[in-house]
Each structure stands twice: as C-alpha cells, then as structure tokens.
Scaffold this motif. Structure first.
Motif, PDB file in Angstrom:
ATOM      1  N   ALA A   1       0.817  -1.219   0.000  1.00 26.87           N
ATOM      2  CA  ALA A   1       0.000   0.000   0.000  1.00 26.87           C
ATOM      3  C   ALA A   1       0.851   1.271   0.000  1.00 26.87           C
ATOM      4  O   ALA A   1       0.445   2.290   0.560  1.00 26.87           O
ATOM      5  N   GLY A   2       2.015   1.219  -0.656  1.00 28.74           N
ATOM      6  CA  GLY A   2       2.927   2.364  -0.674  1.00 28.74           C
ATOM      7  C   GLY A   2       2.262   3.677  -1.094  1.00 28.74           C
ATOM      8  O   GLY A   2       2.312   4.673  -0.352  1.00 28.74           O
ATOM      9  N   PRO A   3       1.620   3.702  -2.283  1.00 25.25           N
ATOM     10  CA  PRO A   3       1.026   4.972  -2.739  1.00 25.25           C
ATOM     11  C   PRO A   3      -0.074   5.474  -1.796  1.00 25.25           C
ATOM     12  O   PRO A   3      -0.168   6.679  -1.554  1.00 25.25           O
ATOM     13  N   GLU A   4      -0.851   4.557  -1.263  1.00 26.78           N
ATOM     14  CA  GLU A   4      -1.939   4.950  -0.354  1.00 26.78           C
ATOM     15  C   GLU A   4      -1.370   5.550   0.938  1.00 26.78           C
ATOM     16  O   GLU A   4      -1.903   6.522   1.467  1.00 26.78           O
ATOM     17  N   ILE A   5      -0.291   4.951   1.431  1.00 28.32           N
ATOM     18  CA  ILE A   5       0.323   5.468   2.666  1.00 28.32           C
ATOM     19  C   ILE A   5       0.802   6.902   2.445  1.00 28.32           C
ATOM     20  O   ILE A   5       0.589   7.781   3.284  1.00 28.32           O
ATOM     21  N   LYS A   6       1.415   7.142   1.276  1.00 27.10           N
ATOM     22  CA  LYS A   6       1.876   8.505   0.958  1.00 27.10           C
ATOM     23  C   LYS A   6       0.715   9.492   0.963  1.00 27.10           C
ATOM     24  O   LYS A   6       0.822  10.593   1.497  1.00 27.10           O
ATOM     25  N   LYS A   7      -0.386   9.086   0.346  1.00 23.65           N
ATOM     26  CA  LYS A   7      -1.550   9.982   0.280  1.00 23.65           C
ATOM     27  C   LYS A   7      -2.069  10.320   1.670  1.00 23.65           C
ATOM     28  O   LYS A   7      -2.391  11.473   1.967  1.00 23.65           O
ATOM     29  N   ILE A   8      -2.199   9.301   2.515  1.00 20.84           N
ATOM     30  CA  ILE A   8      -2.730   9.567   3.857  1.00 20.84           C
ATOM     31  C   ILE A   8      -1.757  10.446   4.649  1.00 20.84           C
ATOM     32  O   ILE A   8      -2.165  11.370   5.342  1.00 20.84           O
TER      33      ILE A   8
ATOM     34  N   LYS B   1       0.212  12.678   3.550  1.00 21.48           N
ATOM     35  CA  LYS B   1       0.091  14.056   3.075  1.00 21.48           C
ATOM     36  C   LYS B   1      -1.166  14.699   3.672  1.00 21.48           C
ATOM     37  O   LYS B   1      -1.131  15.825   4.145  1.00 21.48           O
ATOM     38  N   TYR B   2      -2.244  13.934   3.650  1.00 23.75           N
ATOM     39  CA  TYR B   2      -3.505  14.424   4.228  1.00 23.75           C
ATOM     40  C   TYR B   2      -3.315  14.793   5.706  1.00 23.75           C
ATOM     41  O   TYR B   2      -3.802  15.817   6.177  1.00 23.75           O
ATOM     42  N   LEU B   3      -2.581  13.946   6.420  1.00 22.99           N
ATOM     43  CA  LEU B   3      -2.439  14.135   7.862  1.00 22.99           C
ATOM     44  C   LEU B   3      -1.554  15.322   8.235  1.00 22.99           C
ATOM     45  O   LEU B   3      -1.524  15.748   9.387  1.00 22.99           O
ATOM     46  N   GLU B   4      -0.837  15.856   7.238  1.00 26.79           N
ATOM     47  CA  GLU B   4      -0.011  17.034   7.539  1.00 26.79           C
ATOM     48  C   GLU B   4      -0.878  18.183   8.047  1.00 26.79           C
ATOM     49  O   GLU B   4      -0.475  18.916   8.937  1.00 26.79           O
ATOM     50  N   ASN B   5      -2.045  18.349   7.448  1.00 27.45           N
ATOM     51  CA  ASN B   5      -2.901  19.487   7.846  1.00 27.45           C
ATOM     52  C   ASN B   5      -4.323  19.108   8.253  1.00 27.45           C
ATOM     53  O   ASN B   5      -5.132  19.975   8.503  1.00 27.45           O
TER      54      ASN B   5
END
Ligand code: ZN
Length: 336
Positions: free
Chosen positions: A15-22, A24-28
């Motif tokens: 789930a590499g790409p999904e982890i990156k997306k989450i 990024k979301y969690l930054e803000n």
C-alpha cells in the motif's frame, strides 16, 4: 511479519502509494474513526499498527474501557478528582442531576454501565486532549442510543470540518473463541500472547504435566512463565450474550446513511484464499513437539482453518493485511 522492519517493507509493498496519500492528508488534517467490532476482535491491535505505519505523532487511539478505568483512579486522587469534577460541571449535560452522577462514579460497581451522557462528556475530554491528531475510538458506540449520538458527535467537539468514519470489523466467533482459550499473559509486564496462534520466541515444556508453556521474551521479565487468566479456558461462553449484542449493533450501524463506513474482514473462505491473499498473510497455527534427545521444543507451523459464523471453512488473516485493507479504504473514504 512480527519484525517491525519487515512489516514496514510489507506495508510499502502492499500500500505504498496509499500510505503517501494519507501521510500528506495528515499534515494538515485529522479524522475520527469509531471502531465497531466484537469484544476481542483486534481493534486495539489494528489501531496501533495503523499508527505505526502512518506516524504515532499523527494518530492516536483510546478505548472507552481504559478511559473508564482511568476515571476510577482519578476519583481516588484528591487533586485529579477536583479537576474531573470541574470539567464535568462545565461539560456534562444529561438526565441525571450532577450530584447523582458523582455518586455514581464514586460508588461504582464495575458491572453497572455508566449513563451515555456521562460517557459522552468523558469522550469529549479525551478528544480535546489529542488536538491535531486523528483518533481511533475503540468501544464506542456501545449501545444503540450511542450510535445516534455519535452521528452528530463531531459537531459537539469542535471537529466540525473533520470527517468521521465507522470502521466495522467482521470476525468469526470461532476466532475470538480460540484467541481467548489460548491466551497467555505475562504476570510481570502484562504482555498478552497466544499459545496456539501467537507464541513468544521461547516455548518450554513441563514434563510432569506434559504441557507446553510460553516464556515472556521481554528482556526485563527474565523468562517469566506466561499464564492463562481465570476463566479464559471457557472461551466465548461467558460473553456469548455480549457478542450477540455487539453483532446486532454492527448490523444496525451498517444500515446507517450519511456516515462513511469501512468494513474490515478478519477471515475469508479457505477456497478463495489462494486467489486473494499470500500465504504469509494468513494466521498459522503453532504445534509443539518435545525432542527428548536434544531436550528442546520443536515448533511447527501449519495452516489454521476455522469455521466462520456461516459454517464455512475459513482462514484468518494476520493483523497486517487487515490494516492494509484499512489503509486502502481510508484513502477511498477521504477521497484522496
Ligand atoms: Zn513480561
């Protein structure tokens, strides 16, 4: 999969790409997820592993059970009790007068359920302690009236722009049964393992009793013998009613409109396993043999097959692949 580094590689692979997306979301942003699953369905494990992957500084988890136990401790401590009372005076709204609520807390019999309105105020306090973190709440809603409360709950707690999510966990009763029956706990550090499904690295043999047992592999515990808790040998029998109630609750939550839902499956039919999962994602069963010549315990792994609630031969997934499913569904629900 029991090694954190290997687990990291596994999650990136699956789930590499999904982890990156989450991430990024969690930054803000943050979210709140309510875990709905039967007792012993693995909620705590999933939440902890999710935090391990996405960042412990961004994700937190608390259980209503632990929260109530900590309130029991606060009541016994003068200063903390004062703070608790002052918080509740500001935040409790309900059908029982405040004085009665206080008496309730002070003389509480563990078996008695606390009023929903009180739980709500306490949950609110837990959430406000975790500003800027996404939270998994385990053990709430606990009753039908609490489901309806949780629907507008985020409006009450100042998380208005945050999405909230129901995470429903589907796990066969037979899995819960074996988890309880074979559970072994370290008397020193309270680490919980399973003689059949999740042994420690040290297994010993009692020749007189012809019994295998686990030694805690936590360095500070110095090979303490792990023990079964009283009543555990009965499995799910004593909590049968509770499990049925939980099941109804989950069904009810399923039929709700307007709140995104994630479904996590702990098991799948054995005949579909080859098609959908890798062998190393399936929970094995451990079998022990005593080698009298070498004076050593031999540990063997074999596939573990259980009947699901419909009577279908099934395999049970390890926690990591379930968390992969959680990660992928969160991406969908949050539309990342
Ligand atoms: Zn220990």
């Amino acid at each position: 999969m029991s090694d954190p580094r290997e687990r990291k590689a596994y999650f990136n692979l699956k789930a590499g790409p999904e982890i990156k997306k989450i991430k990024k979301y969690l930054e803000n942003n943050t979210f709140i997820a309510y875990f709905l699953g039967k007792k012993n369905s693995g909620k705590g494990t999933y939440a902890k592993m999710f935090a391990e992957v996405l960042g412990e500084d961004k994700i937190d988890h608390f259980s209503i059970g632990d929260m109530i136990r900590s309130v029991d401790e606060e009541i016994k401590n003068g200063q903390k009790k004062k703070e608790l009372i002052s918080f509740l005076q500001k935040n409790y709204r309900g059908w029982l007068p405040f004085e009665q609520i206080l008496k309730f807390l002070e003389s509480r019999n563990v078996k008695v359920l606390l009023p929903t309105e009180l739980i709500l105020a306490l949950v609110k306090r837990e959430i406000s302690r975790r500003k800027k973190k996404s939270i998994f709440i385990d053990g709430f809603p606990r009753d039908l009236d609490q489901i309806s409360y949780s629907l507008f709950f985020r409006d009450l707690i100042g998380y208005r722009d945050d999405p909230d999510i129901f995470v429903l966990i589907d796990v066969p009763d037979a899995v819960i049964d074996e988890r309880i029956k074979w559970r072994r706990v370290c008397p020193l550090c309270q680490t919980s393992r399973n003689l059949k499904l999740l042994p420690t690295s040290k297994v010993a043999y009692d020749k007189n009793k012809k019994e295998f047992y686990l030694l805690c592999d936590n360095a500070t515990c110095k090979d303490a013998k792990m023990l079964a808790k009283e009543g555990d040998s009965l499995g799910i029998k004593p909590i049968k009613e509770r499990l049925e109630k939980d099941e109804k609750l989950i069904e009810q939550a399923f039929s709700l409109y307007g709140i995104p839902k994630i479904l996590l499956r702990n098991s799948l039919p054995q005949k579909l396993a080859k098609e959908y999962v890798d062998d190393y994602e399936i929970t094995p069963e451990y079998v022990f043999k005593w080698d009298d010549k070498k004076k050593k315990v031999k540990i063997l792994e074999k596939p573990w097959v259980v009947l699901d609630n419909a009577g279908e031969k099934s395999v049970s997934l390890l926690a990591a692949p379930v968390v992969v499913s959680l990660i992928k569904q969160i991406v969908k629900v949050l539309q990342l």
